[in-house]
Design a protein around this motif. Structure first.
Motif, PDB file in Angstrom:
ATOM      1  N   PRO A 153      45.923   0.791  14.810  1.00 11.86           N
ATOM      2  CA  PRO A 153      45.784   0.358  16.222  1.00 11.86           C
ATOM      3  C   PRO A 153      45.144   1.650  16.990  1.00 11.86           C
ATOM      4  O   PRO A 153      44.373   1.193  17.978  1.00 11.86           O
ATOM      5  N   ASN A 154      45.212   2.767  16.675  1.00 10.03           N
ATOM      6  CA  ASN A 154      44.273   3.848  17.322  1.00 10.03           C
ATOM      7  C   ASN A 154      43.220   4.255  16.901  1.00 10.03           C
ATOM      8  O   ASN A 154      42.489   4.962  17.440  1.00 10.03           O
ATOM      9  N   TRP A 155      42.636   3.371  15.979  1.00 12.05           N
ATOM     10  CA  TRP A 155      41.304   3.648  15.555  1.00 12.05           C
ATOM     11  C   TRP A 155      40.122   2.857  16.243  1.00 12.05           C
ATOM     12  O   TRP A 155      40.429   1.562  16.616  1.00 12.05           O
ATOM     13  N   PRO A 156      39.229   3.138  16.518  1.00  7.74           N
ATOM     14  CA  PRO A 156      38.044   2.459  17.262  1.00  7.74           C
ATOM     15  C   PRO A 156      37.280   1.491  16.291  1.00  7.74           C
ATOM     16  O   PRO A 156      36.510   0.674  16.973  1.00  7.74           O
ATOM     17  N   LYS A 157      37.196   1.770  15.202  1.00  8.57           N
ATOM     18  CA  LYS A 157      36.426   0.911  14.248  1.00  8.57           C
ATOM     19  C   LYS A 157      37.039   0.816  12.971  1.00  8.57           C
ATOM     20  O   LYS A 157      37.845   1.626  12.651  1.00  8.57           O
ATOM     21  N   PRO A 158      36.870  -0.022  12.031  1.00  8.98           N
ATOM     22  CA  PRO A 158      37.072  -0.194  10.758  1.00  8.98           C
ATOM     23  C   PRO A 158      36.951   0.947   9.755  1.00  8.98           C
ATOM     24  O   PRO A 158      36.155   1.477   9.989  1.00  8.98           O
ATOM     25  N   ILE A 159      37.807   0.934   8.657  1.00  9.26           N
ATOM     26  CA  ILE A 159      37.442   2.021   7.526  1.00  9.26           C
ATOM     27  C   ILE A 159      36.114   1.957   6.957  1.00  9.26           C
ATOM     28  O   ILE A 159      35.606   3.086   6.778  1.00  9.26           O
ATOM     29  N   TYR A 160      35.520   0.803   6.892  1.00 10.82           N
ATOM     30  CA  TYR A 160      34.301   0.609   6.255  1.00 10.82           C
ATOM     31  C   TYR A 160      33.065   1.025   6.968  1.00 10.82           C
ATOM     32  O   TYR A 160      31.925   0.878   6.714  1.00 10.82           O
TER      33      TYR A 160
END
Length: 344
Positions: A217-224
């Motif tokens: 939820p707190n991330w602006p972009k995905p892990i990849y």
């Protein structure tokens, strides 16, 4: 005819020196001279190591810039979660009075952030982080699934709270010319973390491999998609992510953010002069009364400028020496009493 009694297997151990406990033994006999020699030697070794470690730690160069209050407008903006999509930046000028020679490391430092809480530390999926099963989210409460029941990758409270400020160091040649200090974002992790504990799924196309999952939820972009400049620094192998996932033991800690790329103007290190930090402020700390800093530091063979290890050795050596003198005084006193008794 009489029946012969049946022979049952004996439970007695074999008649050997080992099983009958008849091996020759040696009883250690510690004389007072030997004990005092060991204590004095240990004390000397600890005191010497303590002095060497303290002198080594004092030889490091370090500068810390606390930007919690300087970026107060951004901090206030981040207190409201609804402003997560609004970018806020601030610039912090500072002066480096002397040249910092050698390898320079940049850290971010947090005050009052407790990474050692039991439920926080347990909120992660090692099977997911090792690339074995990216949808294994059973141990990641309360960040297992999104509202539409999609698995979160990476899941867990540690990953969701990852430090995400962007820090750029600039060298001010003069009032009109600025040079961006080159910082490397690789080689920041422990070897075991990078090559054992964290692994990407086998597929070369990470976007396809992570299909059917969602970001924390707190991330602006995905892990990849964490590092667009270096495709190898994406997924679970992202250095910033791995550094953050190693939980700190104390509420005040610093973690490695980058290391100086010693090229062009910075071959010998950071020259003295005026610098500035351009910070994209994303990580909120004022809600839990915390603080944030940027630390620039050199290292020695024994680490940074922490005096703890040197003081620990010095105190241990001093206590061992005091114990040695106390035991020697008791030994001499008892020896004199014994001799006076025989004389009488």
């Amino acid at each position: 005819m009489e029946e012969r009694p049946q022979h049952r297997p004996s439970r007695l151990p074999d008649n050997s020196a080992l099983k009958q406990q008849e091996l020759p033994a040696h009883r250690l006999y510690f004389t007072a001279r030997r004990v005092l020699f060991v204590f004095f030697t240990t004390g000397i070794f600890s005191l010497c190591m303590g002095i060497i470690l303290i002198l080594s730690a004092r030889s490091t160069q370090e500068i810390e810039i606390n930007y919690t209050r300087i970026c107060a407008n951004c901090a206030k903006l981040r207190e409201n979660a609804s402003n997560f999509d609004k970018e806020c930046t601030c610039s912090i000028p500072f002066n480096l009075s002397g040249k910092m020679m050698g390898n320079i490391y940049m850290y971010y430092k947090l005050y009052g952030f407790y990474q050692n809480l039991y439920r926080y530390v347990r909120s992660r999926s090692n099977r997911q982080l090792m690339g074995k099963d990216i949808k294994a989210v059973d141990d990641c409460a309360p960040f297992k699934m999104s509202d539409n029941k999609t698995p979160i990758v990476p899941c867990g409270a540690i990953a969701n709270s990852m430090f995400n400020d962007t820090i750029i160091l600039l060298h001010n040649i003069n009032s009109s010319v600025q040079i961006k200090v080159p910082m490397l974002k690789s080689g920041l992790t422990w070897w075991t973390d990078k090559y054992v504990k964290f692994q990407n799924p086998s597929s070369k196309n990470l976007a396809d491999e992570f299909r059917g999952t969602t970001k924390p939820p707190n991330w602006p972009k995905p892990i990849y998609d964490l590092d667009k400049k270096d495709p190898r620094n994406n997924g679970f192998l992202n250095d910033d992510f791995i550094v953050w996932m190693r939980a700190a033991a104390f509420p005040t800690f610093k973690k490695l953010y980058g290391r100086l790329n010693r090229t062009h103007h910075f071959i010998e290190g950071l020259p003295a002069g005026n610098y500035s930090l351009n910070i994209t402020y994303n990580f909120p700390v004022t809600r839990f009364h915390g603080e944030k800093s940027v630390v620039l530091s050199t290292l020695t063979w024994c680490g940074g400028n922490s005096l703890f290890l040197g003081l620990a050795y010095t105190v241990t050596g001093a206590i061992t020496w005091l114990a040695s003198f106390a035991m020697m005084a008791i030994h001499i006193m008892l020896k004199n009493k014994k001799m006076s008794f025989f004389h009488q």
